[in-house]
Structure formats: C-alpha cells, structure tokens
Design a protein around this motif. Structure first.
Motif, short mmCIF file in Angstrom:
data_model
loop_
_atom_site.label_atom_id
_atom_site.label_comp_id
_atom_site.label_asym_id
_atom_site.label_seq_id
_atom_site.Cartn_x
_atom_site.Cartn_y
_atom_site.Cartn_z
N ALA A 186 0.84 -1.21 0.00
CA ALA A 186 0.00 0.00 0.00
C ALA A 186 0.87 1.25 0.00
O ALA A 186 0.58 2.23 -0.70
N LYS A 187 1.97 1.24 0.76
CA LYS A 187 2.87 2.38 0.78
C LYS A 187 3.50 2.59 -0.59
O LYS A 187 3.62 3.73 -1.05
N LEU A 188 3.89 1.52 -1.26
CA LEU A 188 4.45 1.64 -2.61
C LEU A 188 3.45 2.28 -3.57
O LEU A 188 3.81 3.12 -4.39
N ILE A 189 2.20 1.87 -3.46
CA ILE A 189 1.14 2.44 -4.29
C ILE A 189 1.00 3.94 -4.01
O ILE A 189 0.94 4.76 -4.93
N LEU A 190 0.94 4.30 -2.74
CA LEU A 190 0.81 5.71 -2.37
C LEU A 190 2.02 6.52 -2.83
O LEU A 190 1.88 7.64 -3.32
N MET A 191 3.21 5.94 -2.68
CA MET A 191 4.43 6.63 -3.10
C MET A 191 4.38 6.92 -4.61
O MET A 191 4.71 8.03 -5.03
N GLY A 192 3.96 5.92 -5.38
CA GLY A 192 3.89 6.10 -6.84
C GLY A 192 2.81 7.07 -7.27
O GLY A 192 3.02 7.92 -8.13
N ASN A 193 1.64 6.94 -6.67
CA ASN A 193 0.50 7.77 -7.07
C ASN A 193 0.58 9.21 -6.55
O ASN A 193 0.07 10.13 -7.19
N ARG A 194 1.17 9.40 -5.39
CA ARG A 194 1.19 10.73 -4.78
C ARG A 194 2.57 11.39 -4.86
O ARG A 194 2.71 12.54 -4.45
N GLY A 195 3.57 10.63 -5.28
CA GLY A 195 4.92 11.19 -5.36
C GLY A 195 5.48 11.56 -4.01
O GLY A 195 6.09 12.62 -3.84
N ILE A 196 5.25 10.70 -3.01
CA ILE A 196 5.71 10.98 -1.65
C ILE A 196 6.72 9.92 -1.22
O ILE A 196 6.85 8.87 -1.85
N SER A 197 7.40 10.18 -0.10
CA SER A 197 8.39 9.24 0.42
C SER A 197 7.71 8.10 1.16
O SER A 197 6.50 8.17 1.48
N GLU A 198 8.47 7.08 1.46
CA GLU A 198 7.95 5.93 2.21
C GLU A 198 7.45 6.37 3.59
O GLU A 198 6.40 5.96 4.06
N SER A 199 8.22 7.24 4.24
CA SER A 199 7.84 7.74 5.55
C SER A 199 6.54 8.54 5.48
O SER A 199 5.66 8.39 6.34
N GLN A 200 6.40 9.37 4.45
CA GLN A 200 5.17 10.16 4.29
C GLN A 200 3.98 9.24 4.00
O GLN A 200 2.88 9.49 4.50
N ALA A 201 4.21 8.19 3.21
CA ALA A 201 3.13 7.24 2.92
C ALA A 201 2.68 6.54 4.20
O ALA A 201 1.48 6.36 4.43
N HIS A 202 3.63 6.17 5.03
CA HIS A 202 3.29 5.50 6.29
C HIS A 202 2.53 6.45 7.22
O HIS A 202 1.54 6.06 7.83
N GLN A 203 3.00 7.68 7.29
CA GLN A 203 2.31 8.67 8.13
C GLN A 203 0.89 8.91 7.63
O GLN A 203 -0.04 9.04 8.43
N TYR A 204 0.73 8.97 6.32
CA TYR A 204 -0.60 9.15 5.73
C TYR A 204 -1.51 7.99 6.14
O TYR A 204 -2.64 8.21 6.59
N LEU A 205 -1.03 6.77 6.00
CA LEU A 205 -1.82 5.59 6.39
C LEU A 205 -2.16 5.64 7.88
O LEU A 205 -3.29 5.34 8.28
N GLN A 206 -1.18 5.98 8.70
CA GLN A 206 -1.40 6.00 10.15
C GLN A 206 -2.44 7.04 10.54
O GLN A 206 -3.34 6.78 11.32
N LYS A 207 -2.33 8.25 9.98
CA LYS A 207 -3.30 9.30 10.30
C LYS A 207 -4.70 8.91 9.83
O LYS A 207 -5.68 9.13 10.54
N LEU A 208 -4.79 8.32 8.65
CA LEU A 208 -6.08 7.86 8.13
C LEU A 208 -6.65 6.77 9.05
O LEU A 208 -7.84 6.75 9.34
N SER A 209 -5.78 5.91 9.52
CA SER A 209 -6.18 4.85 10.43
C SER A 209 -6.73 5.43 11.74
O SER A 209 -7.77 5.00 12.23
N MET A 210 -6.03 6.39 12.27
CA MET A 210 -6.46 7.02 13.53
C MET A 210 -7.79 7.73 13.35
O MET A 210 -8.67 7.64 14.19
N ARG A 211 -7.94 8.45 12.24
CA ARG A 211 -9.19 9.20 11.99
C ARG A 211 -10.38 8.26 11.79
O ARG A 211 -11.48 8.55 12.24
#
Length: 172
Positions: free
Chosen positions: A129-154
């Motif tokens: 999922a992080k690889l997909i986010l990195m490719g689609n959003r042009g973000i780093s692995e760390s940013q992809a993980h943070q995005y997933l975590q924040k979405l998870s928390m919300r």
C-alpha cells in the motif's frame, strides 16, 4: 478497556498527563518513573497502553517496547523526535496537539488486541500500500506510512485494513 500506565521521569509532568487523560474520561492505572517499573507492572497485566517519555532514566521507549508482553502499545512523547510508527511503538513529537494525543490514546485503549502489532503478511500488505501511495502521490515511504497511520487514527480502522483497501482499489 486496556490499562493505562504513565511513565515519566518528571513527576509533575506525569501527574499532568494523568490529569489530562482522566479529565477526558480515561482511567490511569499506574504512574511510574522508570522502564523497569513499566515492565514489572505490564507483566502482571493482560494488556495495556504505556504513555511515556521517549527516554527514561534506565531505558528508551524502544527498549521498553521490545520487552513488553503481547497486547501492549506505547505512545512515546519525544522532545527532539519526529512522528514515527514502529511495531508496538508510536512516537509523537513534542509539542503534540492535545486532540491528536487523546485520539491516539483512545484508539489504542479501545482496540481489543495490540493495535500496532502486525504479522509478517500484514507488514507485506502495508508495504504494498505504501508503494502504491508513493507512486500515485509522489511521496516518500515515511510520508506514505504517516498518511496511512493518520487515516487509520481518523477512521478507527486498523492500518492493515486500510492498506488492504488501497491494494484492492489499485488492483481492481
């Protein structure tokens, strides 16, 4: 509901954290100052959440996380760190937003099993999922993980559930 243990080297800070959590309706079971105390308390409990400083007088939050029994998560407050999610440890940088802190504790306390602990296959799904986010959003692995975590928390969903949804959406 899981037990809450607060471990902070400064007693006044520990009591402020307890007061904040109890004002918001949480029950803090224990307040202590060392990692050894956390581990002794945790081994007598079934599951819980530890709120602590990133470094205590005798060990770091990472060391505590490695030695905690299954069913325990840690929210470590770090003066000079950045937001990180590793295994059963969530690192929140200070100053932390009150709502973010309370929401993080709330989700960890109300989740039946360890919220952050993952099996190998779940880690692979999250990595995809992080690889997909990195490719689609042009973000780093760390940013992809943070995005997933924040979405998870919300959303209140486990990280792996959201990762599965992203992988399924991408492969459909």
């Amino acid at each position: 509901m899981k037990e809450i243990i607060i471990a902070y080297p400064n007693k006044a800070t520990a009591l402020q954290l307890r007061s904040l959590l109890e004002t918001e309706g949480f029950y803090v079971s224990y307040v202590c100052a060392t990692g050894a105390s956390v581990l002794n308390i945790a081994h007598d409990l079934h599951e819980g959440v530890v709120v602590c400083a990133s470094i205590l007088s005798d060990m770091s939050a990472g060391m505590i996380a490695e030695h905690l029994p299954v069913g325990f998560d840690i929210v470590a407050l770090s003066k000079n760190g950045r937001e990180e999610y590793m295994g059963n440890l969530i690192n929140l940088p200070l100053p932390v937003q009150k709502d973010e802190f309370l929401q993080t504790v709330s989700i960890l306390v109300s989740t039946r099993s360890s919220f952050t602990q993952r099996a190998k296959d779940e880690s692979d799904i999250i990595s995809n999922a992080k690889l997909i986010l990195m490719g689609n959003r042009g973000i780093s692995e760390s940013q992809a993980h943070q995005y997933l975590q924040k979405l998870s928390m919300r959303s209140g969903k486990k990280l792996v559930e959201l990762a599965k949804e992203i992988v399924n959406d991408f492969t459909d």
